[in-house]
Write an enzyme that holds these catalytic residues in place. Structure first.
Site, PDB file in Angstrom:
ATOM      1  N   PHE A   1       0.680  -1.266  -0.112  1.00 41.49           N
ATOM      2  CA  PHE A   1       0.072  -0.247   0.041  1.00 41.49           C
ATOM      3  C   PHE A   1       0.804   1.290  -0.171  1.00 41.49           C
ATOM      4  O   PHE A   1       1.941   1.329   0.627  1.00 41.49           O
ATOM      5  CB  PHE A   1      -0.900  -0.080   1.126  1.00 41.49           C
ATOM      6  CG  PHE A   1      -1.750   1.365   1.468  1.00 41.49           C
ATOM      7  CD1 PHE A   1      -2.775   1.469   0.659  1.00 41.49           C
ATOM      8  CD2 PHE A   1      -1.302   2.353   2.097  1.00 41.49           C
ATOM      9  CE1 PHE A   1      -3.652   2.747   0.903  1.00 41.49           C
ATOM     10  CE2 PHE A   1      -2.023   3.661   2.528  1.00 41.49           C
ATOM     11  CZ  PHE A   1      -2.993   3.776   1.829  1.00 41.49           C
TER      12      PHE A   1
ATOM     13  N   ASP B 256     -30.171 -17.506  -9.572  1.00 37.10           N
ATOM     14  CA  ASP B 256     -28.646 -17.506  -8.914  1.00 37.10           C
ATOM     15  C   ASP B 256     -27.980 -17.334 -10.245  1.00 37.10           C
ATOM     16  O   ASP B 256     -28.411 -17.181 -11.274  1.00 37.10           O
ATOM     17  CB  ASP B 256     -28.407 -18.471  -8.169  1.00 37.10           C
ATOM     18  CG  ASP B 256     -27.206 -18.233  -7.110  1.00 37.10           C
ATOM     19  OD1 ASP B 256     -25.954 -18.279  -7.591  1.00 37.10           O
ATOM     20  OD2 ASP B 256     -27.267 -17.723  -6.049  1.00 37.10           O
TER      21      ASP B 256
ATOM     22  N   ASP C   4     -22.418 -11.045  -5.522  1.00 36.21           N
ATOM     23  CA  ASP C   4     -21.206 -11.953  -5.404  1.00 36.21           C
ATOM     24  C   ASP C   4     -19.799 -11.590  -5.514  1.00 36.21           C
ATOM     25  O   ASP C   4     -19.775 -10.369  -6.494  1.00 36.21           O
ATOM     26  CB  ASP C   4     -21.647 -13.209  -6.028  1.00 36.21           C
ATOM     27  CG  ASP C   4     -21.208 -14.395  -5.449  1.00 36.21           C
ATOM     28  OD1 ASP C   4     -20.257 -14.389  -4.348  1.00 36.21           O
ATOM     29  OD2 ASP C   4     -21.796 -15.559  -5.689  1.00 36.21           O
ATOM     30  N   MET C   5     -19.056 -12.083  -5.351  1.00 35.81           N
ATOM     31  CA  MET C   5     -17.457 -11.782  -5.603  1.00 35.81           C
ATOM     32  C   MET C   5     -16.884 -13.212  -5.520  1.00 35.81           C
ATOM     33  O   MET C   5     -16.641 -13.600  -4.229  1.00 35.81           O
ATOM     34  CB  MET C   5     -17.055 -10.712  -4.768  1.00 35.81           C
ATOM     35  CG  MET C   5     -15.491 -10.693  -4.837  1.00 35.81           C
ATOM     36  SD  MET C   5     -14.661 -10.714  -6.323  1.00 35.81           S
ATOM     37  CE  MET C   5     -13.147 -10.138  -6.028  1.00 35.81           C
TER      38      MET C   5
ATOM     39  N   ASP D 219     -18.393  -7.855   6.626  1.00 35.96           N
ATOM     40  CA  ASP D 219     -17.889  -7.061   7.306  1.00 35.96           C
ATOM     41  C   ASP D 219     -18.512  -5.863   7.424  1.00 35.96           C
ATOM     42  O   ASP D 219     -19.761  -5.660   6.456  1.00 35.96           O
ATOM     43  CB  ASP D 219     -16.328  -6.364   6.688  1.00 35.96           C
ATOM     44  CG  ASP D 219     -16.531  -6.062   5.122  1.00 35.96           C
ATOM     45  OD1 ASP D 219     -17.193  -5.351   5.112  1.00 35.96           O
ATOM     46  OD2 ASP D 219     -16.212  -6.795   4.013  1.00 35.96           O
TER      47      ASP D 219
ATOM     48  N   ASP E  63     -21.092 -20.463   2.118  1.00 36.10           N
ATOM     49  CA  ASP E  63     -21.546 -21.476   0.925  1.00 36.10           C
ATOM     50  C   ASP E  63     -22.028 -22.899   1.731  1.00 36.10           C
ATOM     51  O   ASP E  63     -22.397 -23.644   0.969  1.00 36.10           O
ATOM     52  CB  ASP E  63     -20.498 -21.623  -0.085  1.00 36.10           C
ATOM     53  CG  ASP E  63     -20.589 -20.569  -1.340  1.00 36.10           C
ATOM     54  OD1 ASP E  63     -21.916 -19.861  -1.149  1.00 36.10           O
ATOM     55  OD2 ASP E  63     -19.762 -20.654  -2.179  1.00 36.10           O
TER      56      ASP E  63
ATOM     57  N   GLU F 172     -43.172 -33.357   4.228  1.00 37.37           N
ATOM     58  CA  GLU F 172     -42.022 -32.533   4.601  1.00 37.37           C
ATOM     59  C   GLU F 172     -42.686 -31.142   4.066  1.00 37.37           C
ATOM     60  O   GLU F 172     -42.246 -30.162   4.771  1.00 37.37           O
ATOM     61  CB  GLU F 172     -40.745 -32.934   3.781  1.00 37.37           C
ATOM     62  CG  GLU F 172     -40.118 -34.066   4.468  1.00 37.37           C
ATOM     63  CD  GLU F 172     -38.782 -34.277   3.725  1.00 37.37           C
ATOM     64  OE1 GLU F 172     -37.852 -34.645   4.238  1.00 37.37           O
ATOM     65  OE2 GLU F 172     -38.890 -34.670   2.327  1.00 37.37           O
TER      66      GLU F 172
END
Ligand code: GLA
Length: 732
Positions: free
Chosen positions: A280, A365, A477-478, A533, A547, A613
């Site tokens: 950085f 998705d 997503d990433m 986060d 996942d 179910e």
């Protein structure tokens, strides 16, 4: 007043409801840290001790007085170059590469209300009072104005911090380390609690005693990562859920970060957190300004109270927009039901059954766009694959809405496949190092989101799809770590800042989405929970927690996550058995009991389960809706610790006023003729009586809390129990 300056002692004191934070301008102008902890009204300057420390260096002004050394005195924001050799919060170099500075107090200011950080997430505070302190530091040599911002959130017992640095000169200055927050302690009685993991196994809590030297956790993956989380706790060695000094520090940032905990030569402790300093460098030209991300700090007695402070902070002061308070829909996601193998009709079939059982939204998705029939192609081409769907997205969305459900969509805006039209058209929009073969991850590359034109292009495509099909929800997503950090943007003089500007680009993308579609619910995702986060939570009030949908492993993942983040932020779904990640079979009841401790949904084809179910699923959705307020607004208590408790996992949601509680127990082992375990409830009124809705018994609050409730011994693997206790009004 939450912020006080004492002219005579030159101390600055911040008060929240239950905590006090104090700093002092030292005799040579250094900003020293005095105290953080339980609320008190006292000048804590007496805690500073001055001894001749032999080999520890002294400021020039005190060269004849060896008792004053920056290497020993607790500080507020340490820098490299003034004789403090512990972890520094701040490092900068001049145009010739000479680093070293010595920041000193140059004034301060108290402002009403909160500060905002351009382009970065920051806690907000609409209704409640929150004051801001700005302390200005300057250096003798480098033309820098370093402003330390402190936001005091009295009600939640949170202090936020951020730093703004301005180059007040003409020549460039390079910032090589700029932490958001630092905490010094004059003792070393602490354990560090941090949250590590891997894909499918995020935020495993680890508690380690601090040893002499440094311990650090962080990420250099471009995202905050599955491996470490930008949230840590420093706690008394003997701190428990219920007592002991506990300090939480959380960074509102979704990129590279570094958290260092150090026990120094004089057995003192320092905690520093901020943008990762490895690779950085931010070059500030004359007049330019750099803002660090914000860090949130809290102090509480016990982990439960610490988590409660951060849970409230996230729920009320970090999450924003319509879905901060609006009910989140129970959703069904087709990923584990179909993976890439679907047609529009197949999705409608899944939606119809789900709708008939009470599910409120279908999320389509990965695989609806470009030539995306597998992992190897199509990313970056955000146009609908009508051939695969057999219809337009708008038709699909309309037919799903006709079932009574909302429609949501998956995207991965930062990614690009080599086999894509976008890559073929714009090779220079990718993070790549000329002359080096790029590292692949899931056979895809990463777009250069540090470049505004790239963000704008992807945004225009995706916004068109959202508007065209009236999409209510986005799963953003990433799916890889970032390598090959190099921008092909003009100028190229700021390569050391690319990763930070990339994160700013991601935030800008999200901000634009929310501005254009204010009612859009965005769920964060990064190969599951790789970017869980407080920074992301500013834009996405829920994040796909992992996942790994195995109910048993999820108890540990959700346990670790709960230390810093409220359950209402954790995407949690019931999936098929045997579980696709572990091969384990847990009952439908147990899978739902665990998923209900989050933003609830299903991730399987409900056409493929039995009628019995299906009836269970109907009941689960009814139950989740009934317990919604407890789960989303209640106080969360961890009633078991996976490191100590091998027999069961237990957690509780209690109403803030103690009038009700939902307790969930999942058994982890099964034994012949097993001993009975008891789970002790928390957060109830000791003198009230509670009815257990499931088995009908009436119990004293004190009994449930002090003696506990027996966990039935059953001959079943991974059994689960959900008990709803409600206060029974007593007649006088
Ligand atoms: C990631 C997500 C999954 C799913 C896939 C699709 O792994 O975490 O939930 O969306 O991508 O490719």
């Amino acid at each position: 007043m939450a912020i006080r300056f004492d002219e005579k002692d030159r101390t600055i004191t911040l008060h929240t409801k239950n905590t006090t934070y104090q700093m002092k301008v030292g005799r040579y102008g250094h900003l020293l840290h005095l105290y953080y902890g339980r609320r008190l009204a006292a000048d804590m300057s007496y805690l500073l001790t001055f001894y001749d420390r032999g080999f520890s260096a002294n400021p020039y002004e005190s060269r004849n007085d060896k008792t004053y050394s920056m290497d020993a005195i607790p500080q507020e924001y340490s820098c490299y170059g003034n004789g403090d050799f512990r972890c520094s919060a701040f490092e900068a170099a001049d145009n010739d590469g000479v680093s070293g500075c010595d920041l000193r107090y140059a004034g301060h200011e108290v402002k009403k209300g909160r500060y905002a950080i351009p382009g970065l997430p920051a806690a907000h505070c609409e209704e409640r009072a929150s004051d801001t302190l700005v302390v200005r530091l300057v250096d003798e040599r480098l033309p820098l104005m370093v402003e330390l911002y402190y936001g005091v959130m009295e009600e939640t017992d949170v202090i936020t911090r951020a730093v703004c640095i301005k180059n007040t000169g003409k020549k460039p200055v390079t910032l090589t380390k700029i932490a958001s927050a630092m905490l010094d302690f004059t003792d070393c009685r602490y354990d560090l609690l941090h949250f590590h993991g891997r894909h499918g196994n995020e935020r495993m809590m680890e508690r380690v005693p601090l040893m002499t030297g440094r311990m650090s956790v962080g990420s250099r993956r471009g995202v905050s990562s599955h491996q470490h989380n930008p949230f840590v706790i420093l706690a008394d060695r003997d701190a428990t859920e219920d007592c002991g000094d506990c300090y939480g520090m959380s960074l509102l940032y979704s990129g590279n970060f570094l958290c260092e905990a150090e026990r120094d030569q004089y057995s003192q402790t320092r905690l520093v957190m901020g943008i990762g300093s490895e690779n950085f460098a931010a070059v500030l030209s004359g007049g330019e300004v750099f803002w660090t991300p914000e860090a949130a700090l809290t102090y509480a007695q016990g982990f439960a109270a610490l988590s409660w402070n951060f849970h409230r902070l996230v729920r009320e002061n970090i999450c924003r927009g319509a879905y901060r308070d609006a009910r989140r829909p129970v959703l069904i996601n087709n990923w584990e039901a179909t993976y890439f193998d679907f047609t529009g009709e197949k999705i409608i079939e899944i939606a119809r059954e789900a709708a008939s059982l009470g599910v409120e939204m279908l999320v389509l998705d990965d695989g609806w766009f470009g030539t995306r029939d597998g992992e190897n192609s199509g990313l970056g081409d955000w146009y609908v694959n009508e051939k695969k769907l057999g219809m337009s997205l708008n038709e699909l969305a309309s037919r799903i809405r006709a079932t009574g459900m909302k429609f949501g969509l998956w995207i991965e805006p930062e990614a690009v496949s080599v086999d894509s039209d976008l890559y073929r058209a714009h090779r220079d929009w990718v993070l790549e190092i000329p002359g080096k073969k790029p590292v692949m991850g899931r056979n895809q590359l990463v777009l250069d989101f540090s470049r505004p034109e790239v963000v704008d292009h992807v945004f225009a495509q995706i916004a068109g799809v959202i508007a065209g099909a009236d999409v209510s929800y986005i799963k953003m997503d990433m799916n890889r770590s970032i390598t090959d950090v190099c921008t092909a943007a003009d100028g190229r003089q700021n390569e050391g800042e690319v990763m930070h500007r990339y994160v700013l680009g991601v935030y800008r993308f999200l901000e634009m989405l929310l501005e254009r579609f204010p009612h859009l619910l965005i769920e964060g995702c990064c190969g599951g929970g790789g970017r869980f986060d407080m920074g992301m939570l500013y834009y996405t009030p829920q994040i796909w927690c992992s996942d790994n949908t195995d109910a048993i492993e999820r108890t540990a993942i959700q346990y670790g996550t709960s230390f810093g983040y409220p359950p209402c932020t954790m995407g949690a779904h019931v999936s098929a058995v045997p579980n696709h990640q572990t091969g384990r079979t847990a009952s439908l009841e147990t899978r739902a009991a665990v998923a209900m401790a989050g933003t609830f949904g299903y991730e399987l084809d409900l056409n493929r389960i039995s009628e019995a179910e299906k009836e269970l699923v109907r009941g689960q959705i009814r139950a989740y809706k009934k317990y919604y307020d407890l789960v989303h607004r209640g106080r969360y208590f961890r009633l078991s610790d996976p490191a100590k408790q091998r027999e069961f996992a237990a957690f509780e949601f209690a109403a803030e006023d103690g009038s009700a509680a939902l307790v969930t127990v999942v058994t982890l082992t099964t034994h012949c003729n097993a001993p009975v375990s008891y789970v002790r409830l928390k957060g109830l009124k000791a003198d009230a009586l509670y009815r257990n809705e499931q088995e009908g018994g009436l119990y004293a609050g004190a009994a449930l809390m002090y003696a506990g409730f027996p966990i039935p011994v059953v001959m079943q693997e991974y059994a689960s129990f959900q008990w709803h206790f409600t206060e029974e009004k007593q007649e006088n």
